[in-house]
Scaffold this motif. Structure first.
Motif, PDB file in Angstrom:
ATOM      1  N   TYR A  65       0.476   4.604  -2.402  1.00  0.00           N
ATOM      2  CA  TYR A  65      -0.035   6.077  -1.717  1.00  0.00           C
ATOM      3  C   TYR A  65       1.126   7.023  -2.138  1.00  0.00           C
ATOM      4  O   TYR A  65       0.961   8.442  -2.014  1.00  0.00           O
ATOM      5  N   LYS A  66       2.171   6.632  -3.196  1.00  0.00           N
ATOM      6  CA  LYS A  66       2.951   7.717  -3.485  1.00  0.00           C
ATOM      7  C   LYS A  66       2.304   8.845  -4.621  1.00  0.00           C
ATOM      8  O   LYS A  66       2.539   9.725  -4.793  1.00  0.00           O
ATOM      9  N   TYR A 116     -10.596   8.596   4.961  1.00  0.00           N
ATOM     10  CA  TYR A 116     -11.305   7.789   5.226  1.00  0.00           C
ATOM     11  C   TYR A 116     -12.509   8.433   5.703  1.00  0.00           C
ATOM     12  O   TYR A 116     -12.749   9.346   6.153  1.00  0.00           O
ATOM     13  N   LEU A 174      -8.699   8.501  11.255  1.00  0.00           N
ATOM     14  CA  LEU A 174      -7.677   7.952  10.535  1.00  0.00           C
ATOM     15  C   LEU A 174      -6.597   8.649   9.543  1.00  0.00           C
ATOM     16  O   LEU A 174      -5.853   8.222   9.293  1.00  0.00           O
ATOM     17  N   GLY A 175      -7.292   9.848   9.328  1.00  0.00           N
ATOM     18  CA  GLY A 175      -6.435  10.427   8.372  1.00  0.00           C
ATOM     19  C   GLY A 175      -5.360  11.754   9.113  1.00  0.00           C
ATOM     20  O   GLY A 175      -4.307  12.134   8.276  1.00  0.00           O
ATOM     21  N   ASP A 232       0.943  -1.227   0.013  1.00  0.00           N
ATOM     22  CA  ASP A 232      -0.055  -0.038   0.000  1.00  0.00           C
ATOM     23  C   ASP A 232       0.966   1.300  -0.140  1.00  0.00           C
ATOM     24  O   ASP A 232       0.410   2.232  -0.931  1.00  0.00           O
ATOM     25  N   TYR A 233       1.915   1.309   0.789  1.00  0.00           N
ATOM     26  CA  TYR A 233       2.504   2.772   0.601  1.00  0.00           C
ATOM     27  C   TYR A 233       3.187   2.914  -0.392  1.00  0.00           C
ATOM     28  O   TYR A 233       3.606   4.181  -0.649  1.00  0.00           O
ATOM     29  N   LYS A 241       5.566  14.467   2.711  1.00  0.00           N
ATOM     30  CA  LYS A 241       5.429  13.225   1.761  1.00  0.00           C
ATOM     31  C   LYS A 241       6.017  13.134   0.587  1.00  0.00           C
ATOM     32  O   LYS A 241       6.279  14.250  -0.102  1.00  0.00           O
ATOM     33  N   ALA A 278       2.366  15.873   6.668  1.00  0.00           N
ATOM     34  CA  ALA A 278       1.957  15.771   5.267  1.00  0.00           C
ATOM     35  C   ALA A 278       2.765  16.538   4.169  1.00  0.00           C
ATOM     36  O   ALA A 278       2.897  15.960   2.968  1.00  0.00           O
ATOM     37  N   ARG A 328      -5.694   9.751   0.068  1.00  0.00           N
ATOM     38  CA  ARG A 328      -6.959   9.074   0.688  1.00  0.00           C
ATOM     39  C   ARG A 328      -7.681   9.671   1.904  1.00  0.00           C
ATOM     40  O   ARG A 328      -6.887  10.129   2.889  1.00  0.00           O
TER      41      ARG A 328
END
Lengths: 257, 312
Positions: A79-80, A86, A91-92, A75-76, A109, A106, A84
């Protein structure tokens, strides 16, 4: 942009409770699409998102993102290029960290998380300005722990955090479902603004038929692991909630309830 | 209870404080109950005893302990993350394995003394600074009696500052985020498993350094040095965070260090009053007390100075 090819997914495989959700499911998200996905519980909406993001794996089939086969990537890695949000606002974001720290996380990233300072004070005003556009008063709460913010504020932050760095696709997993009507209205408006401003491709699962009709350029209805309705462009603009409700009821009748 | 006992407790408490900083990383930040500690603490001691006995520099022995501890934590992380073994079991596996590793390091002996050798507490530098021995007529009034405490506190402060700096770095933020909400780490396109492994490695480096200091302080390494160290560290973290962590301007790391000193003092006090055969029973009851008292809301006692905005 995103392509699901011949996806099969069974749950509780090999037990009496075995349920086949997807059987050779195909789905294509074109670049620039803003798709609303609706469907009853258990129709496979969230599972589809999870398979795209790699949260759960498919039994067979291929997941292609941006032209690359990502089927076996964790998954990671995916996510590049994907952001997402939720359903659960918690969760975010990181509840034990403050607004500034969350924004800084963030903002970094895609870059190296090295030994330089976690927050860049020079960017404080930039973050404030960004948060200001939400109109939720977050710009004055830079040093407040995110855990003590309201669900709406937290969700707005999750949204902002997920699009802070250049991404190609935004996944919205019933992101207004846990909010009160007024706040979900605000979050939806912000979502629409961000998606349009940045020309993002977006895939939004929702239970709100009005949002599904009002926002986006394509509408997909799922039922028992299949897309039973897929309207785009003009066709979609002519849809209204009544017609959708009717279709929903028809499905239920077929099911015998 | 005399002053010597008090200083002894402070010495030990400060040595355990180094370990508590490590346990703070795993238990509090990563939310990982890491039982490796009972193996990596004596690992530091074993490495130290072996190096010092081979004529090595005591400071180099501490560095070597840190590296050994890092490796132990790394392996626990790999067992947990890559082989998908549950957190508690990963620690138990590593702890069990380390027992033999320690045994081998000290040449298959149950204990290895470092008496008569230079340690960080007793070398040419400290002898110059603190004198050769305590003055006869004025016990506990010379600097000599505080040499261990001063040395440990210097180590402690340096390590605490390093940890604080690390926790404020981008990588430290990632570690915090991992314990707080692994989903965020994944959406940041980062491999959360690797972050966990890193946290375990750093934490066990602290634990091993503590073990190294412990061995040099006691002048002997015992194979059984690790027994119950996880409990001591955990109690220190819980006391520290619950009592002092809520006070403004006290960093969590400082709170944990104070917790270690207080818990060690309590244990020392209690043990002085009870016979040796029920020692472990007393320690267990004390730990239980700490856990139960930890649930009491200190905020209601007006200890908390945080404003309502920070409720959680």
């Amino acid at each position: 942009m995103i392509q699901l090819c011949d996806i099969c997914k069974k749950f509780n495989s090999g037990t009496v409770n075995e349920t086949v959700l997807f059987n050779n499911f195909n789905f294509k998200v074109n670049k620039g699409d803003f798709i609303s996905v609706i469907g009853s519980n258990g129709s496979g909406k969230t599972t589809m998102l999870n398979i795209i993001c790699g949260t759960i794996g498919a039994d067979s089939g291929k997941v292609i993102i941006g032209g690359h086969d990502m089927t076996h990537k964790p998954d990671y890695e995916r996510y590049k290029k994907i952001g997402r949000v939720y359903q659960n606002p918690a969760l975010g974001t990181c509840g034990d960290m403050n607004v500034l720290e969350n924004m800084s996380l963030a903002d970094n990233k895609g870059k190296r998380f090295g030994f330089s300072s976690g927050v860049n004070k020079k960017k404080l005003d930039y973050y404030r300005e960004m948060l200001g556009t939400l109109g939720l008063g977050l710009e004055d709460k830079m040093f407040v722990k995110v855990g003590s913010l309201s669900g709406g504020q937290r969700q707005a932050m999750s949204l902002l955090m997920s699009v802070m760095t250049p991404i190609e696709c935004l996944i919205l997993d019933e992101h207004t479902a846990a909010l009160d009507p007024k706040t979900s209205e605000i979050i939806m408006r912000i979502t629409d603004k961000i998606v349009k401003e940045r020309g993002l491709t977006a895939l939004m699962v929702t239970h709100n038929l009005r949002y599904a009709v009002e926002y986006g350029n394509r509408l997909v209805m799922m039922h028992e692991g299949k897309c039973i309705m897929d309207h785009a462009g003009k066709e979609k603009e002519n849809l209204d909630t009544q017609a959708l409700l009717k279709t929903f009821e028809d499905i239920s009748v077929e099911l015998g309830n | 209870m005399n002053l010597e006992t008090v200083i002894g407790a402070l010495n030990l408490g400060s040595i355990y404080a180094v370990m508590a900083l490590g346990i703070y990383i795993t238990y509090k930040i990563l939310d990982f109950p890491d039982l490796t500690v009972d193996g990596s603490f004596p690992l530091g001691g074993a490495v130290t005893a072996a190096i010092i006995n081979a004529g090595g520099n005591p400071a180099a022995a501490i560095a070597a302990s840190a590296i050994a501890g890092t490796f132990a934590g790394f392996l626990t992380g790999v067992i947990h993350v890559k082989l998908k073994i549950r957190d508690l079991l990963s620690g138990i596996i590593m702890m069990t394995a380390l027992y033999s590793v320690n045994f081998i390091i000290v040449g298959s002996k149950a204990s290895l003394p470092v008496t008569g050798k230079d340690t960080v507490f007793s070398n040419s530098f400290t002898r110059n600074l603190f004198g050769e021995k305590a003055s006869d007529n004025a016990p506990l009034h010379s600097l000599f009696d505080f040499k261990e405490l001063i040395t440990v506190v210097i180590f402690l402060i340096v390590l605490k500052v390093l940890l604080d700096l690390f926790m404020k770095s981008k990588r430290g933020y990632l570690l915090k985020a991992m314990g707080d909400n692994p989903t965020v780490v994944a959406t940041l396109a980062k491999n959360g498993g690797n972050v966990k492994i890193m946290g375990l490695a750093i934490a066990n480096a602290f634990v091993s350094v503590s073990g190294s200091l412990f061995c040099q302080y006691n002048k002997t390494f015992f194979l059984t040095d690790g027994t119950g160290k996880m409990v001591i560290g955990l109690a220190a973290v819980i006391i520290g965070i619950n009592i002092f962590g809520k006070i403004r301007h006290i960093a969590s790391t400082t709170a944990v260090m104070i917790g270690a000193v207080i818990y060690t003092a309590c244990v020392t006090l209690a043990l002085a009053k009870f016979p040796a055969n029920i020692m472990k029973l007393v320690t267990a009851v004390l730990f239980l007390l700490v856990l139960v008292l930890g649930q009491v809301k200190i905020g209601t006692l007006n200890f908390s100075s945080k404003k309502g905005g920070d409720k959680k």
